[in-house]
Design an enzyme around this catalytic site. Structure first.
Site, PDB file in Angstrom:
ATOM      1  N   HIS A   1      -7.314  -8.512  -2.241  1.00 52.57           N
ATOM      2  CA  HIS A   1      -8.656  -7.973  -1.956  1.00 52.57           C
ATOM      3  C   HIS A   1      -8.664  -6.481  -2.246  1.00 52.57           C
ATOM      4  O   HIS A   1      -7.612  -5.837  -2.275  1.00 52.57           O
ATOM      5  CB  HIS A   1      -9.044  -8.217  -0.488  1.00 52.57           C
ATOM      6  CG  HIS A   1      -8.086  -7.600   0.479  1.00 52.57           C
ATOM      7  ND1 HIS A   1      -6.948  -8.246   0.900  1.00 52.57           N
ATOM      8  CD2 HIS A   1      -8.068  -6.382   1.082  1.00 52.57           C
ATOM      9  CE1 HIS A   1      -6.280  -7.465   1.725  1.00 52.57           C
ATOM     10  NE2 HIS A   1      -6.922  -6.317   1.855  1.00 52.57           N
TER      11      HIS A   1
ATOM     12  N   HIS B   1     -10.560  -2.912  -0.849  1.00 49.39           N
ATOM     13  CA  HIS B   1     -11.394  -2.313   0.199  1.00 49.39           C
ATOM     14  C   HIS B   1     -12.414  -1.375  -0.437  1.00 49.39           C
ATOM     15  O   HIS B   1     -12.082  -0.620  -1.361  1.00 49.39           O
ATOM     16  CB  HIS B   1     -10.528  -1.486   1.163  1.00 49.39           C
ATOM     17  CG  HIS B   1      -9.553  -2.310   1.945  1.00 49.39           C
ATOM     18  ND1 HIS B   1      -9.779  -2.702   3.239  1.00 49.39           N
ATOM     19  CD2 HIS B   1      -8.339  -2.816   1.616  1.00 49.39           C
ATOM     20  CE1 HIS B   1      -8.745  -3.409   3.675  1.00 49.39           C
ATOM     21  NE2 HIS B   1      -7.858  -3.493   2.708  1.00 49.39           N
TER      22      HIS B   1
ATOM     23  N   TYR C   1      -0.484  -9.903   0.840  1.00 47.54           N
ATOM     24  CA  TYR C   1       0.532  -9.298   1.715  1.00 47.54           C
ATOM     25  C   TYR C   1       0.456  -9.897   3.118  1.00 47.54           C
ATOM     26  O   TYR C   1      -0.600 -10.381   3.537  1.00 47.54           O
ATOM     27  CB  TYR C   1       0.385  -7.764   1.756  1.00 47.54           C
ATOM     28  CG  TYR C   1      -0.938  -7.255   2.303  1.00 47.54           C
ATOM     29  CD1 TYR C   1      -1.149  -7.119   3.673  1.00 47.54           C
ATOM     30  CD2 TYR C   1      -1.961  -6.866   1.441  1.00 47.54           C
ATOM     31  CE1 TYR C   1      -2.355  -6.631   4.172  1.00 47.54           C
ATOM     32  CE2 TYR C   1      -3.169  -6.391   1.922  1.00 47.54           C
ATOM     33  CZ  TYR C   1      -3.353  -6.277   3.286  1.00 47.54           C
ATOM     34  OH  TYR C   1      -4.546  -5.798   3.775  1.00 47.54           O
TER      35      TYR C   1
ATOM     36  N   TYR D   1       0.840  -1.197   0.000  1.00 54.59           N
ATOM     37  CA  TYR D   1       0.000   0.000   0.000  1.00 54.59           C
ATOM     38  C   TYR D   1       0.874   1.246   0.000  1.00 54.59           C
ATOM     39  O   TYR D   1       1.990   1.234   0.545  1.00 54.59           O
ATOM     40  CB  TYR D   1      -0.853   0.059   1.280  1.00 54.59           C
ATOM     41  CG  TYR D   1      -2.016  -0.887   1.308  1.00 54.59           C
ATOM     42  CD1 TYR D   1      -3.218  -0.566   0.699  1.00 54.59           C
ATOM     43  CD2 TYR D   1      -1.911  -2.103   1.968  1.00 54.59           C
ATOM     44  CE1 TYR D   1      -4.298  -1.440   0.741  1.00 54.59           C
ATOM     45  CE2 TYR D   1      -2.986  -2.985   2.020  1.00 54.59           C
ATOM     46  CZ  TYR D   1      -4.172  -2.646   1.405  1.00 54.59           C
ATOM     47  OH  TYR D   1      -5.233  -3.497   1.449  1.00 54.59           O
TER      48      TYR D   1
ATOM     49  N   ARG E   1      -2.658 -12.077   3.954  1.00 51.88           N
ATOM     50  CA  ARG E   1      -3.974 -11.692   3.438  1.00 51.88           C
ATOM     51  C   ARG E   1      -4.067 -12.035   1.948  1.00 51.88           C
ATOM     52  O   ARG E   1      -3.146 -11.757   1.197  1.00 51.88           O
ATOM     53  CB  ARG E   1      -4.208 -10.173   3.564  1.00 51.88           C
ATOM     54  CG  ARG E   1      -4.087  -9.534   4.922  1.00 51.88           C
ATOM     55  CD  ARG E   1      -5.261  -9.757   5.852  1.00 51.88           C
ATOM     56  NE  ARG E   1      -6.544 -10.111   5.289  1.00 51.88           N
ATOM     57  CZ  ARG E   1      -7.487  -9.243   4.905  1.00 51.88           C
ATOM     58  NH1 ARG E   1      -7.297  -7.949   5.006  1.00 51.88           N
ATOM     59  NH2 ARG E   1      -8.646  -9.670   4.442  1.00 51.88           N
TER      60      ARG E   1
HETATM   61 FE   LIG Z   1      -6.066  -4.615   2.808  1.00 58.15          FE
END
Ligand SMILES: [Fe+2]
Length: 246
Positions: free
Chosen positions: A169, A171, A156, A117, A166
């Site tokens: 995905h 958000h 990640y 991110y 994870r």
């Molecule tokens: Fe996330």
């Protein structure tokens, strides 16, 4: 204000909101995920009457936001595309009766194709993509529809709980016509092995509700732009509501 007569509300938002069914929502406390214990109230919830601040929401945002969706696969329009699988994500936003919600505000955020991110707290040792922010904000069209172009996010690790990973995905935060319609969730990609072990996805008990958190695939085609298209409709509240996941 004290002493002022109450402001009459338009007919369309004089509605009662059914409480969520617990089994269709993210469990409040997730074993092996310490954050779930600090993010949730430790005392029983108290019911209180809804007031104007819950029954209304932002209006006329279409004056400032793109309608129908946007392209976040590059940093600037027409700029170089980020690295990764080019995807389109499409669907409709509906209220609990299945009626389309025009001008619902959709905000999205996601990792880049390496699972990173653009955020100062992201400690994953993966590269930033200089052509990708992973952020988008737009409103749905007249039929509640939306479509955005992006790059498929990578998996990640979560820096706790023995390096839990994870799955890919995206958000979503969606605002309907009132703050009571607002919710935040995550949508996953079909067929990903990490979906089976994700602590958040699997903290939704109801299997049908879990399915509502996974994109549907659409027929593949090869055209002027080669992209994979995924679909997800959202129901903001009611029996078929999309579970919230934060
Ligand atoms: Fe996330």
């Amino acid at each position: 204000m004290r002493g002022q007569p109450p402001i009459p509300l338009p007919e369309t938002i004089q509605v009662e909101y059914e409480p969520y069914q617990e089994s269709t929502q993210l469990a409040r406390y997730i074993q092996d995920y310490p954050r779930s214990f600090t993010r949730n109230p430790s005392q029983p919830l108290i019911r209180r009457p809804l007031t104007l601040s819950e029954r209304t929401g932002p209006i006329a945002l279409e004056r400032r936001l793109a309608i129908d969706g946007e392209d976040i696969s590059s940093k600037e329009p027409g700029g170089p595309r980020a690295i990764g699988q080019f995807i389109a994500v499409t669907g409709r936003v509906m209220d609990e009766d299945g009626a389309p919600l025009a001008r619902a505000v959709i905000e999205i955020w996601q990792a880049n194709s390496a699972g990173k991110y653009v955020h100062e707290l992201d400690r994953h040792q993966a590269p930033i993509d200089s052509n990708f922010t992973g952020l988008g904000r737009f409103v749905t069209g007249a039929e509640g529809q939306y479509k955005f172009l992006s790059i498929k996010p990578g998996a990640y690790p979560v820096m706790e709980s023995d390096w839990w990973w994870r799955p890919p995905h995206i958000h979503f935060s969606i605002f309907g016509p009132s703050w009571m319609n607002r919710y935040v969730t995550q949508i996953f990609f079909p067929g990903e092995p990490l979906n089976e072990t994700d602590l958040l996805l699997n903290a939704v008990q109801d299997p049908e509700a879990r399915d509502r958190l996974i994109f549907e695939t659409t027929p593949t085609t090869v055209g002027a732009v080669n992209l994979l298209t995924f679909r997800r409709d959202f129901v903001l509240r009611g029996k078929r509501s999309t579970p919230a996941l934060d």
